[in-house]
Design a protein around this motif. Sequence first.
Motif, short mmCIF file in Angstrom:
data_model
loop_
_atom_site.label_atom_id
_atom_site.label_comp_id
_atom_site.label_asym_id
_atom_site.label_seq_id
_atom_site.Cartn_x
_atom_site.Cartn_y
_atom_site.Cartn_z
N TYR A 1 0.84 -1.20 0.00
CA TYR A 1 0.00 0.00 0.00
C TYR A 1 0.87 1.25 0.00
O TYR A 1 0.64 2.20 -0.77
N ARG A 2 1.88 1.28 0.87
CA ARG A 2 2.77 2.45 0.91
C ARG A 2 3.54 2.59 -0.41
O ARG A 2 3.77 3.70 -0.89
N SER B 1 -1.98 6.34 -10.06
CA SER B 1 -2.85 6.98 -9.08
C SER B 1 -4.30 6.86 -9.48
O SER B 1 -5.17 6.51 -8.66
N SER C 1 -6.84 7.62 7.04
CA SER C 1 -5.80 7.44 6.02
C SER C 1 -4.62 8.37 6.26
O SER C 1 -3.46 7.98 6.11
N ALA D 1 1.30 4.16 -2.88
CA ALA D 1 1.12 5.58 -2.58
C ALA D 1 2.28 6.38 -3.16
O ALA D 1 2.09 7.46 -3.75
N ALA E 1 2.07 8.95 -6.46
CA ALA E 1 2.47 10.35 -6.36
C ALA E 1 3.30 10.78 -7.57
O ALA E 1 3.33 11.96 -7.93
N LEU F 1 -0.87 7.15 6.68
CA LEU F 1 0.07 7.45 5.60
C LEU F 1 1.21 8.34 6.07
O LEU F 1 2.38 8.11 5.74
#
Length: 199
Positions: free
Chosen positions: A109-110, A123, A169, A113, A117, A173
């Motif tokens: 998940y990270r 995205s 979130s 992310a 970006a 995050l």
Amino acid sequence: MANKAAPDSTRRSERSRRAIFEAALALVGEVGYEKLTIEGIASRAGVGKQTIYRWWPSKAAVLLDAFTADADEDYAAGLPDTGDLAADLKFVLRATADEFNDPAFQAPYRALAVAGANDEEVSRTFVARLLEPGIRVYAERLRAAQEAGEVAEGVDVRIAAEMVLSPFSQRWLMRTGELTYDFVDTLVDQALRGLRPRG
């Protein structure tokens, strides 16, 4: 001479695809996104890297498909509706906190992310496959609560769903605090305080 059945290329492709997904998810947890490579995924999955490039243009695309492969099933049932909105939201968000605190979930998940970006297409796809369906099931539960009189009539349930999910979130995050059950319960209570009918 016995007739041999032709190899089932569909089954073989699905086997390879699953092996690639498992390899990508395992490796991103072991080496991180920066060191994740198509070659590494191919080696772990036991396929040629050309097989991966035939299906995906980048490691981000592989990881995205691997991570969202079962997303439709996860959201199909929607949120529970016991008639107690606060209890239902706390139940689901506590389970979500457990998931987000799991290192096997955190790593991909990270990574996505970070990839999102820097890559608009990643995205957009991540939002469409994972974030939007998640917001939608919360909005549907809030709409049912609105119809039952638990949420004020004028509330925009889509925005209300984001009011509940965004602090969760953001905390995870940006690592501004832990995702605990106490945090989840307080988040739900405070959000609903503003969403309930007046009087």
